[in-house]
Design a protein around this motif. Sequence first.
Motif, PDB file in Angstrom:
ATOM      1  N   PRO A  92       8.784  14.707  -1.544  1.00  0.00           N
ATOM      2  CA  PRO A  92       9.927  14.239  -0.738  1.00  0.00           C
ATOM      3  C   PRO A  92       9.671  14.313   0.763  1.00  0.00           C
ATOM      4  O   PRO A  92      10.238  13.524   1.527  1.00  0.00           O
ATOM      5  N   MET A  93       8.830  15.248   1.198  1.00  0.00           N
ATOM      6  CA  MET A  93       8.487  15.346   2.617  1.00  0.00           C
ATOM      7  C   MET A  93       7.513  14.245   3.021  1.00  0.00           C
ATOM      8  O   MET A  93       7.602  13.690   4.126  1.00  0.00           O
ATOM      9  N   LEU A  94       6.579  13.894   2.111  1.00  0.00           N
ATOM     10  CA  LEU A  94       5.538  12.919   2.443  1.00  0.00           C
ATOM     11  C   LEU A  94       6.035  11.476   2.437  1.00  0.00           C
ATOM     12  O   LEU A  94       5.519  10.643   3.189  1.00  0.00           O
ATOM     13  N   ASN A  95       7.026  11.158   1.593  1.00  0.00           N
ATOM     14  CA  ASN A  95       7.451   9.764   1.441  1.00  0.00           C
ATOM     15  C   ASN A  95       7.826   9.073   2.755  1.00  0.00           C
ATOM     16  O   ASN A  95       7.340   7.971   3.028  1.00  0.00           O
ATOM     17  N   PRO A  96       8.682   9.673   3.606  1.00  0.00           N
ATOM     18  CA  PRO A  96       8.991   8.976   4.871  1.00  0.00           C
ATOM     19  C   PRO A  96       7.775   8.820   5.772  1.00  0.00           C
ATOM     20  O   PRO A  96       7.657   7.831   6.499  1.00  0.00           O
ATOM     21  N   MET A  97       6.838   9.776   5.708  1.00  0.00           N
ATOM     22  CA  MET A  97       5.613   9.670   6.500  1.00  0.00           C
ATOM     23  C   MET A  97       4.751   8.518   5.995  1.00  0.00           C
ATOM     24  O   MET A  97       4.208   7.737   6.774  1.00  0.00           O
ATOM     25  N   ILE A  98       4.625   8.413   4.674  1.00  0.00           N
ATOM     26  CA  ILE A  98       3.815   7.345   4.073  1.00  0.00           C
ATOM     27  C   ILE A  98       4.346   5.976   4.479  1.00  0.00           C
ATOM     28  O   ILE A  98       3.603   5.098   4.893  1.00  0.00           O
ATOM     29  N   TYR A  99       5.679   5.819   4.383  1.00  0.00           N
ATOM     30  CA  TYR A  99       6.261   4.514   4.687  1.00  0.00           C
ATOM     31  C   TYR A  99       6.314   4.222   6.186  1.00  0.00           C
ATOM     32  O   TYR A  99       6.227   3.069   6.597  1.00  0.00           O
ATOM     33  N   SER A 100       6.445   5.260   7.012  1.00  0.00           N
ATOM     34  CA  SER A 100       6.520   5.016   8.461  1.00  0.00           C
ATOM     35  C   SER A 100       5.150   4.809   9.080  1.00  0.00           C
ATOM     36  O   SER A 100       4.986   4.000   9.998  1.00  0.00           O
ATOM     37  N   LEU A 101       4.129   5.514   8.580  1.00  0.00           N
ATOM     38  CA  LEU A 101       2.796   5.415   9.165  1.00  0.00           C
ATOM     39  C   LEU A 101       2.077   4.130   8.763  1.00  0.00           C
ATOM     40  O   LEU A 101       1.211   3.647   9.491  1.00  0.00           O
ATOM     41  N   ARG A 102       2.411   3.574   7.603  1.00  0.00           N
ATOM     42  CA  ARG A 102       1.684   2.414   7.092  1.00  0.00           C
ATOM     43  C   ARG A 102       2.445   1.101   7.239  1.00  0.00           C
ATOM     44  O   ARG A 102       1.914   0.050   6.926  1.00  0.00           O
ATOM     45  N   ASN A 103       3.699   1.153   7.690  1.00  0.00           N
ATOM     46  CA  ASN A 103       4.502  -0.063   7.814  1.00  0.00           C
ATOM     47  C   ASN A 103       4.684  -0.447   9.275  1.00  0.00           C
ATOM     48  O   ASN A 103       5.268   0.304  10.056  1.00  0.00           O
ATOM     49  N   LYS A 104       4.203  -1.625   9.616  1.00  0.00           N
ATOM     50  CA  LYS A 104       4.270  -2.113  10.997  1.00  0.00           C
ATOM     51  C   LYS A 104       5.713  -2.235  11.465  1.00  0.00           C
ATOM     52  O   LYS A 104       6.052  -1.898  12.603  1.00  0.00           O
TER      53      LYS A 104
ATOM     54  N   ALA B 255       0.815  -1.217   0.000  1.00  0.00           N
ATOM     55  CA  ALA B 255       0.000   0.000   0.000  1.00  0.00           C
ATOM     56  C   ALA B 255       0.849   1.268   0.000  1.00  0.00           C
ATOM     57  O   ALA B 255       0.574   2.218  -0.747  1.00  0.00           O
ATOM     58  N   SER B 256       1.894   1.308   0.828  1.00  0.00           N
ATOM     59  CA  SER B 256       2.736   2.503   0.916  1.00  0.00           C
ATOM     60  C   SER B 256       3.394   2.808  -0.426  1.00  0.00           C
ATOM     61  O   SER B 256       3.441   3.962  -0.873  1.00  0.00           O
ATOM     62  N   HIS B 257       3.902   1.759  -1.059  1.00  0.00           N
ATOM     63  CA  HIS B 257       4.561   1.941  -2.358  1.00  0.00           C
ATOM     64  C   HIS B 257       3.572   2.420  -3.413  1.00  0.00           C
ATOM     65  O   HIS B 257       3.892   3.288  -4.233  1.00  0.00           O
ATOM     66  N   MET B 258       2.363   1.907  -3.393  1.00  0.00           N
ATOM     67  CA  MET B 258       1.344   2.317  -4.365  1.00  0.00           C
ATOM     68  C   MET B 258       0.999   3.795  -4.218  1.00  0.00           C
ATOM     69  O   MET B 258       0.833   4.514  -5.213  1.00  0.00           O
ATOM     70  N   ILE B 259       0.901   4.270  -2.977  1.00  0.00           N
ATOM     71  CA  ILE B 259       0.612   5.684  -2.725  1.00  0.00           C
ATOM     72  C   ILE B 259       1.756   6.559  -3.242  1.00  0.00           C
ATOM     73  O   ILE B 259       1.536   7.575  -3.915  1.00  0.00           O
TER      74      ILE B 259
END
Length: 311
Positions: free
Chosen positions: A282-294, A241-245
Amino acid sequence: MADNGTRLTEFILMGFQLQAELQLGLFFMFLAFYLITIVGNLGMIMLIHSDSRLHTPMYFFLSHLSFLDICYSSVIVPQMLETLGNKKIIITYERCATQFFCFTLYGSTECFLLAVMAYDRYVAVCKPLLYEMSMTPQTRLRLVAAAYSGAMVNAVVRTGCTFSISFCKSNQVDFFFCDLPPLLKLACSETKLQEQVIFLLAFLVIIASVSVILISYLFIIWAILKIRTVGAKAKTFSTCASHMIAVALFFGTLIFMYLKGNMGKSLSEEKIVSVFYTVVIPMLNPMIYSLRNKEVKEALKKAFKRIKASQ
């Protein structure tokens, strides 16, 4: 302004050309975004390298994505802040070409790397028993090297084509960095051949990357549909999901900016879209991967516990 036959030695970046109060507001907003980008992506890289549970192919590629986001943003945002502070700045022809090259290099590498990450998810979901054998450390390095090599070729050719154009209409670039659309508006020579080559390269980079991503996810979706339990389906889908976003955000803006052409787009629209993919994504990418990855959440908790224990 340069006369015909006279080579420009500098450009004037006109920036956003807004009221002083708006310029100041944007300055502090973009500065905050940039600091969050640097801290977030550096934090992601450090977290991946410090936690052994994240020493997997997916997070290896993610650490490179974070590195690219830092470079990508750093090529543009400091200069953007300078234009907001001074309303316009003067840069040399060589600095403009260098920025154009670096921006193209990091952007193209990110395209290819997102495709590599999609392929990684395909192998993990569709061929789980062969995953470790397929994604060896050597294979990971080769895939990342291929992404950088392909991007380097694109950057060299694209920069060469762009700066072989004669610029003599004006040296005022109505933009906040040296990007293709505003530079083409300054051309006084025929640019049809260069534009065709540049468009073809952009088309090939985006289509090649998107094709790998789409084919990978078609196989992934087919594999998920075969899973019988709802819980297992959700767990498998969550790994992608994170990668798709990230893919949707990045390629959506690139396609709008470079493949749609100039028809129906004003400079203000181009500036807004450019801000989105150079500052916001570039600001959102670490948030996307950190918030959605257990795994990342657990690694963050572990890191915070270590910090508290050390204090």
